[in-house]
Every structure is written in structure tokens, then in C-alpha cells.
Design a protein around this motif. Structure first.
Motif, PDB file in Angstrom:
ATOM      1  N   THR A   1       0.839  -1.195   0.000  1.00 52.17           N
ATOM      2  CA  THR A   1       0.000   0.000   0.000  1.00 52.17           C
ATOM      3  C   THR A   1       0.871   1.241   0.000  1.00 52.17           C
ATOM      4  N   LEU A   2       0.328   2.295  -0.593  1.00 51.64           N
ATOM      5  CA  LEU A   2       0.953   3.599  -0.601  1.00 51.64           C
ATOM      6  C   LEU A   2      -0.187   4.585  -0.370  1.00 51.64           C
ATOM      7  N   LYS A   3      -0.069   5.395   0.677  1.00 50.33           N
ATOM      8  CA  LYS A   3      -1.147   6.318   1.023  1.00 50.33           C
ATOM      9  C   LYS A   3      -0.626   7.737   1.125  1.00 50.33           C
ATOM     10  N   THR A   4      -1.404   8.677   0.564  1.00 49.94           N
ATOM     11  CA  THR A   4      -1.157  10.099   0.731  1.00 49.94           C
ATOM     12  C   THR A   4      -2.409  10.692   1.370  1.00 49.94           C
ATOM     13  N   GLU A   5      -2.415  11.999   1.541  1.00 52.45           N
ATOM     14  CA  GLU A   5      -3.580  12.668   2.119  1.00 52.45           C
ATOM     15  C   GLU A   5      -4.835  12.464   1.263  1.00 52.45           C
ATOM     16  N   ALA A   6      -4.674  12.363  -0.052  1.00 51.28           N
ATOM     17  CA  ALA A   6      -5.825  12.327  -0.953  1.00 51.28           C
ATOM     18  C   ALA A   6      -6.109  10.975  -1.592  1.00 51.28           C
ATOM     19  N   LEU A   7      -5.166  10.028  -1.543  1.00 57.58           N
ATOM     20  CA  LEU A   7      -5.410   8.748  -2.206  1.00 57.58           C
ATOM     21  C   LEU A   7      -4.679   7.601  -1.537  1.00 57.58           C
ATOM     22  N   SER A   8      -5.134   6.407  -1.910  1.00 58.36           N
ATOM     23  CA  SER A   8      -4.541   5.191  -1.368  1.00 58.36           C
ATOM     24  C   SER A   8      -4.450   4.161  -2.490  1.00 58.36           C
ATOM     25  N   VAL A   9      -3.268   3.553  -2.647  1.00 57.73           N
ATOM     26  CA  VAL A   9      -3.040   2.534  -3.665  1.00 57.73           C
ATOM     27  C   VAL A   9      -2.853   1.197  -2.962  1.00 57.73           C
ATOM     28  N   LYS A  10      -3.481   0.161  -3.504  1.00 59.34           N
ATOM     29  CA  LYS A  10      -3.262  -1.189  -2.987  1.00 59.34           C
ATOM     30  C   LYS A  10      -2.990  -2.098  -4.176  1.00 59.34           C
ATOM     31  N   TYR A  11      -1.841  -2.812  -4.124  1.00 56.83           N
ATOM     32  CA  TYR A  11      -1.459  -3.721  -5.202  1.00 56.83           C
ATOM     33  C   TYR A  11      -1.135  -5.083  -4.608  1.00 56.83           C
ATOM     34  N   CYS A  12      -1.789  -6.107  -5.147  1.00 55.33           N
ATOM     35  CA  CYS A  12      -1.586  -7.487  -4.699  1.00 55.33           C
ATOM     36  C   CYS A  12      -0.988  -8.283  -5.857  1.00 55.33           C
ATOM     37  N   HIS A  13       0.313  -8.437  -5.817  1.00 51.89           N
ATOM     38  CA  HIS A  13       1.043  -9.122  -6.896  1.00 51.89           C
ATOM     39  C   HIS A  13       0.515 -10.538  -7.115  1.00 51.89           C
ATOM     40  N   ASP A  14       0.169 -11.248  -6.053  1.00 53.80           N
ATOM     41  CA  ASP A  14      -0.294 -12.630  -6.171  1.00 53.80           C
ATOM     42  C   ASP A  14      -1.655 -12.742  -6.855  1.00 53.80           C
ATOM     43  N   ARG A  15      -2.383 -11.641  -6.950  1.00 52.41           N
ATOM     44  CA  ARG A  15      -3.697 -11.649  -7.613  1.00 52.41           C
ATOM     45  C   ARG A  15      -3.621 -11.170  -9.059  1.00 52.41           C
TER      46      ARG A  15
END
Length: 118
Positions: free
Chosen positions: A75-89
Motif C-alpha cells: 500500500t501507498l497512502k497520501t492525504e488524498a489517495l490510497s493505492v493497494k497492489y496485490c502481486h499474487d492476484r
């Protein structure tokens, strides 16, 4: 005669970057993401060329929180957004899919909006 000669900075100051396999996510600002997938895992970690969108990157780096959950999703989160990446999926090709990547963005009175590739 040179009419326009900007002083460009192609290096991102103190990047908020997360890598997982061939995927790399960089928060250029709290509302601007760079999402990359490079077939060669070793390149993803060292690849940081200028883009047309962010050619001059002298703007302030955002405050970023990075992490990895118990399922191995980053995950990578800033004040305005959040990214979630699941390599196994990810699909067999390793590229991004609606199952492997989502970006949640603050949308003011609408609450949150979730984006998926595809």
C-alpha cells in the motif's frame, strides 16, 4: 537564439515509492500517481525517467505512508489517495488487473471513489 530554456529537474526529491515485483508506484504529489509495470523486475527498482506529465519534478514531495499487509499486498497512502497492489492476484502476465490493483481517492462531498484498471 534560445527563447525558452527551462531549468529542469528530472530527479524526484525524496520519492514516495513502493515496488512489488515488476510494479512500481510513486506518489509525485498527494493527488498525482505514477503507476508503472516493467517486464524485467530489476528495471522496475531503478527506472526513473522523466515523463511528459512530470518533466520538471521540483515540487514538494508528499507525505506518504507505505506498508505491506499479511496477504503480501503493498500500500501507498497520501492525504488524498490510497493505492493497494496485490502481486499474487495479478494475471499470469503480471500486469495490472481489477483483481490486483485499486486506487481509492477522496472525492469531496461524494466521499471516496475507487478506480480499477480495465
Amino acid at each position: 537564439m534560445r527563447l525558452f530554456s527551462p531549468a529542469l529537474s528530472l530527479v524526484l526529491a525524496a520519492p514516495g515509492t513502493v515496488t512489488k515485483g515488476a510494479a512500481r508506484f510513486t506518489a509525485l504529489t498527494d493527488r498525482l500517481l505514477r503507476i508503472e509495470w516493467v517486464a524485467d523486475d530489476s528495471v522496475a527498482k531503478d527506472h526513473d525517467q522523466a515523463t511528459l506529465m512530470a518533466l520538471n519534478r521540483t515540487f514538494a514531495s508528499p507525505v506518504v505512508q507505505k506498508g505491506e499487509d499479511e496477504d503480501g499486498c503493498v500500500t501507498l497512502k497520501t492525504e488524498a489517495l490510497s493505492v493497494k497492489y496485490c502481486h499474487d492476484r495479478a494475471p499470469a502476465s503480471g500486469t495490472f488487473s481489477a483483481n490486483s490493483l485499486n486506487v481509492t481517492m477522496a472525492a469531496g462531498p461524494l466521499g471516496e471513489v475507487v478506480w480499477y484498471p480495465g
